[in-house]
Design a protein around this motif. Structure first.
Motif, PDB file in Angstrom:
ATOM      1  N   TRP A  97       3.578  16.755  -8.231  1.00 27.18           N
ATOM      2  CA  TRP A  97       2.276  16.159  -7.828  1.00 27.18           C
ATOM      3  C   TRP A  97       1.510  15.374  -8.975  1.00 27.18           C
ATOM      4  CZ3 TRP A  97      -2.428  19.949  -6.722  1.00 27.18           C
ATOM      5  CH2 TRP A  97      -3.463  19.166  -6.321  1.00 27.18           C
ATOM      6  N   PHE A  98       1.673  16.247 -10.172  1.00 23.34           N
ATOM      7  CA  PHE A  98       0.827  15.811 -11.153  1.00 23.34           C
ATOM      8  C   PHE A  98       1.505  14.449 -11.846  1.00 23.34           C
ATOM      9  CE2 PHE A  98      -0.025  20.534 -11.296  1.00 23.34           C
ATOM     10  CZ  PHE A  98      -1.237  20.604 -10.574  1.00 23.34           C
TER      11      PHE A  98
ATOM     12  N   ARG B 262     -11.547  -0.808  -5.121  1.00 25.97           N
ATOM     13  CA  ARG B 262     -11.467  -0.862  -3.799  1.00 25.97           C
ATOM     14  C   ARG B 262     -12.591  -1.270  -3.063  1.00 25.97           C
ATOM     15  NH1 ARG B 262      -7.805   4.268  -1.900  1.00 25.97           N
ATOM     16  NH2 ARG B 262      -5.927   3.972  -3.472  1.00 25.97           N
TER      17      ARG B 262
ATOM     18  N   PRO C 187     -11.048  15.923 -14.840  1.00 24.98           N
ATOM     19  CA  PRO C 187     -11.546  14.576 -15.459  1.00 24.98           C
ATOM     20  C   PRO C 187     -12.675  14.839 -16.396  1.00 24.98           C
ATOM     21  CG  PRO C 187     -11.944  14.696 -12.902  1.00 24.98           C
ATOM     22  CD  PRO C 187     -11.679  16.173 -13.532  1.00 24.98           C
TER      23      PRO C 187
ATOM     24  N   ILE D 196      -5.575  12.262 -16.129  1.00 27.98           N
ATOM     25  CA  ILE D 196      -5.905  13.440 -15.266  1.00 27.98           C
ATOM     26  C   ILE D 196      -4.617  13.990 -15.092  1.00 27.98           C
ATOM     27  CG2 ILE D 196      -7.202  14.359 -13.447  1.00 27.98           C
ATOM     28  CD1 ILE D 196      -9.093  12.051 -13.758  1.00 27.98           C
TER      29      ILE D 196
ATOM     30  N   GLU E 229     -15.022   8.651 -12.014  1.00 28.38           N
ATOM     31  CA  GLU E 229     -13.660   8.406 -11.741  1.00 28.38           C
ATOM     32  C   GLU E 229     -13.567   7.227 -10.636  1.00 28.38           C
ATOM     33  OE1 GLU E 229     -10.834   8.534 -13.763  1.00 28.38           O
ATOM     34  OE2 GLU E 229     -11.703   9.756 -15.246  1.00 28.38           O
TER      35      GLU E 229
ATOM     36  N   ARG F 124      -2.989   7.898   7.843  1.00 29.42           N
ATOM     37  CA  ARG F 124      -3.126   6.480   7.347  1.00 29.42           C
ATOM     38  C   ARG F 124      -1.706   5.591   7.288  1.00 29.42           C
ATOM     39  NH1 ARG F 124      -6.955   6.784   1.795  1.00 29.42           N
ATOM     40  NH2 ARG F 124      -8.797   8.033   2.865  1.00 29.42           N
TER      41      ARG F 124
ATOM     42  N   GLU G  11      -2.442   1.426  -9.459  1.00 31.95           N
ATOM     43  CA  GLU G  11      -3.339   0.622  -8.741  1.00 31.95           C
ATOM     44  C   GLU G  11      -4.161   0.077  -9.705  1.00 31.95           C
ATOM     45  OE1 GLU G  11      -5.384   2.587  -5.778  1.00 31.95           O
ATOM     46  OE2 GLU G  11      -7.048   1.414  -5.648  1.00 31.95           O
TER      47      GLU G  11
ATOM     48  N   GLY H 124      -8.527  14.528 -18.901  1.00 33.09           N
ATOM     49  CA  GLY H 124      -8.046  13.244 -19.070  1.00 33.09           C
ATOM     50  C   GLY H 124      -9.086  12.289 -18.381  1.00 33.09           C
ATOM     51  N   ARG H 125      -8.531  11.003 -18.230  1.00 29.66           N
ATOM     52  CA  ARG H 125      -9.462   9.972 -17.513  1.00 29.66           C
ATOM     53  C   ARG H 125      -8.221   9.039 -16.729  1.00 29.66           C
ATOM     54  NH1 ARG H 125     -14.674   7.278 -19.516  1.00 29.66           N
ATOM     55  NH2 ARG H 125     -14.921   7.598 -17.394  1.00 29.66           N
ATOM     56  N   GLY H 126      -8.498   8.714 -15.903  1.00 29.11           N
ATOM     57  CA  GLY H 126      -7.798   7.804 -15.067  1.00 29.11           C
ATOM     58  C   GLY H 126      -6.517   8.668 -14.938  1.00 29.11           C
TER      59      GLY H 126
ATOM     60  N   LYS I  13       0.771  -1.161   0.116  1.00 31.43           N
ATOM     61  CA  LYS I  13       0.028  -0.117   0.016  1.00 31.43           C
ATOM     62  C   LYS I  13       0.980   1.266  -0.015  1.00 31.43           C
ATOM     63  CE  LYS I  13      -3.878   2.143   2.271  1.00 31.43           C
ATOM     64  NZ  LYS I  13      -4.808   2.391   3.448  1.00 31.43           N
TER      65      LYS I  13
ATOM     66  N   GLU J 218     -11.406   6.070   7.324  1.00 29.05           N
ATOM     67  CA  GLU J 218     -10.868   6.372   6.057  1.00 29.05           C
ATOM     68  C   GLU J 218     -11.994   6.837   5.068  1.00 29.05           C
ATOM     69  OE1 GLU J 218      -8.214   3.848   4.191  1.00 29.05           O
ATOM     70  OE2 GLU J 218      -6.790   3.664   5.937  1.00 29.05           O
TER      71      GLU J 218
ATOM     72  N   ASN K 113      -1.573  12.993   4.263  1.00 29.17           N
ATOM     73  CA  ASN K 113      -2.649  12.217   5.335  1.00 29.17           C
ATOM     74  C   ASN K 113      -1.541  11.336   6.276  1.00 29.17           C
ATOM     75  OD1 ASN K 113      -4.365  10.755   6.993  1.00 29.17           O
ATOM     76  ND2 ASN K 113      -5.940  10.811   5.183  1.00 29.17           N
TER      77      ASN K 113
ATOM     78  N   GLU L 140      -3.055  -0.688  -3.510  1.00 23.34           N
ATOM     79  CA  GLU L 140      -3.777   0.775  -3.445  1.00 23.34           C
ATOM     80  C   GLU L 140      -2.598   1.747  -3.313  1.00 23.34           C
ATOM     81  OE1 GLU L 140      -6.342   1.065  -0.265  1.00 23.34           O
ATOM     82  OE2 GLU L 140      -7.752  -0.660  -0.937  1.00 23.34           O
ATOM     83  N   THR L 141      -2.880   2.498  -4.054  1.00 25.96           N
ATOM     84  CA  THR L 141      -1.797   3.913  -4.187  1.00 25.96           C
ATOM     85  C   THR L 141      -2.397   4.914  -4.080  1.00 25.96           C
ATOM     86  OG1 THR L 141      -0.950   2.198  -5.718  1.00 25.96           O
ATOM     87  CG2 THR L 141      -0.007   4.522  -5.641  1.00 25.96           C
ATOM     88  N   ASP L 142      -2.496   5.926  -3.124  1.00 24.40           N
ATOM     89  CA  ASP L 142      -3.099   7.102  -2.964  1.00 24.40           C
ATOM     90  C   ASP L 142      -2.173   8.337  -3.111  1.00 24.40           C
ATOM     91  OD1 ASP L 142      -5.368   5.896  -1.674  1.00 24.40           O
ATOM     92  OD2 ASP L 142      -4.467   6.538   0.448  1.00 24.40           O
TER      93      ASP L 142
END
Lengths: 293, 293
Positions: free
Chosen positions: A48-49, B78, A211, A189, B73, A78, A59, A184-186, A38, B65, A75, A65-67
């Protein structure tokens, strides 16, 4: 005579840089997140982009899982197995502070040796060959994302031809518009946001990013003749129809979206030149963003 | 003579609507996520931005969470304990499809009885008293967020006075600017996006939105005299100094940020009037966004 900026040279070097990344990548795969971990990905501005794009790709590829977070909005509550961060300068305050605070194993991608982020990260991947003279990030951003895509299984050499096509393509229509909305999508973006930032910071140009399907929930209102809507990757046919019906110029491509981003980089620089501003030194910015205390 | 739009009336009704929400809220608390549940919040346009604000507040309040997605999107891979969605019209294609696909227990906030989202959601919360005639969302957005904030422990009545102050305050300086960048931190990032969308859709105005500290990583370049930078909630003193040094008008407030959003709603409508456009019917938009197949 056209003045050649550092950014021009750096944008044009991307096919070669991507080849170098492809060769370099396997030597550092061991420092990157393992499948199933994770992960949180963090960066500021362009980083950041690129982090957004990587998090979505990782992901979706089933690696776990990748935040993703802007460096200032991490955060801390988490739990992650690993934190990946991108920092060209190695000195960005938010990332230096973040890496100093967390106990999670971390890896940082940077262009610089012996930087403050290297002191604080568990692992460092230094791609000095992709560093830039322009304050504006172009090849560094795609080199960092390219490395991460290579780790997810892409042979970067397979899209070098797309990069060459993006460099040779005609952008004259796009340089004439007064506004661009990038969609964009996915994972694309993140590319849309990066493209918008490029035009915004290089020439104080009006650019937006969303999006793709959210475009119809408000932003569509600003679309009109003389402006452009730019899609990274595929978007639904009825959305293309709605965009075209506003009279805006519609830009899309079958090139790999990271190569398509190079067209946006070229447009950003061309608009800056047209406006007589120095794309290498965006107003009010410096290469390394260090916050006062 | 100033023409009064539906949006004017709806913006001005917010103190009363918030009182109604405060009274209504406890009757539906049982439909909202329990403490400890892992939750996804989804919406499109304004509802997405209110979802951002709620997701951040819920997780920061220690309720569990909470991820947020634009409706288009959503991450179907998950696992969540509950999906919360916001859809004023009850017909938004992305939300209708999403609720039809997932097996996760869901609750939808809507203004409309017997809508397609109600058919598909496990639970529905109908706040018909907050519905609007304007296509532009103002009081619906704050009513939905207000309900969710009430569930997290806020007595909405405690900020009605702030709402009244926001309505009575002077906005004349802000109506004169040519561009606004809205900034936030944590939950107020969603408010920044909503404020930017309001001005963009009501009057085709140039507005941007960012996490406050990311503003220095590029967007700062567009700041100059004649433009404004607008902070929701507190931001660091040295960032305020950097903003002011660009010559831009700096807007901030000690009011509750949701009340401060009302000032942005008022500015959006005032700019639309100044430009002679109909704020109630943004160009190219309709009340319910239904995608063709």
């Amino acid at each position: 005579m056209t003045i050649v900026s550092h950014a021009d040279i750096e944008i044009a070097s991307q096919p070669q840089i991507w080849r170098q990344v492809a060769e370099f990548a396997p030597s550092v795969f061991g420092k990157l997140p393992q499948k199933g971990e994770k992960v949180a990905v963090v960066g500021c501005g362009s980083s950041w982009f690129m982090s957004m794009a990587y998090a979505s790709l990782r992901e979706a590829a089933g690696h776990g899982e990748t935040d993703v977070y802007a460096g200032s909005e991490f955060n801390y509550d988490r739990k992650y197995d690993r934190v990946v961060s991108i920092s060209r300068s190695g000195t960005t305050t938010e990332i230096v502070e973040l890496l100093g605070k967390i106990k999670t194993p971390s890896v940082v991608l940077t262009a610089i040796h012996n930087s403050p982020v290297e002191d604080r990260a568990t692992e460092t991947i230094i791609m000095d060959f992709a560093d830039e003279k322009s304050v504006l990030q172009t090849r560094w951003a795609t080199a960092a994302l390219g490395l991460l895509r290579a780790h997810l299984g892409l042979d970067l050499n397979s899209i070098v031809k797309d990069a060459e096509e993006a460099l040779a393509s005609d952008i004259s229509d796009l340089v004439e518009v007064e506004q661009i909305s990038f969609l964009g999508r996915g994972w694309t973006i993140g590319l849309a946001h990066e493209a918008a930032l490029k035009t915004r910071e290089s020439s104080q140009f009006w650019a937006e990013a969303y999006p793709a399907l959210d475009y119809r929930h408000g932003p569509l209102s600003i679309s009109q003749p003389g402006r452009a809507v730019w899609a990274f990757g595929e978007i639904p046919a009825d959305l293309v129809r709605d965009i075209k019906s506003t009279g805006a110029l519609f830009e899309s491509s079958t090139l790999d979206p990271m190569a398509h981003l190079m067209r946006a980089q070229r447009v950003a620089i061309a608009i800056a030149k047209k406006r007589g501003v120095d794309a290498d030194n965006p107003r009010g910015l410096s290469r390394s963003i260090i916050l006062d205390k």
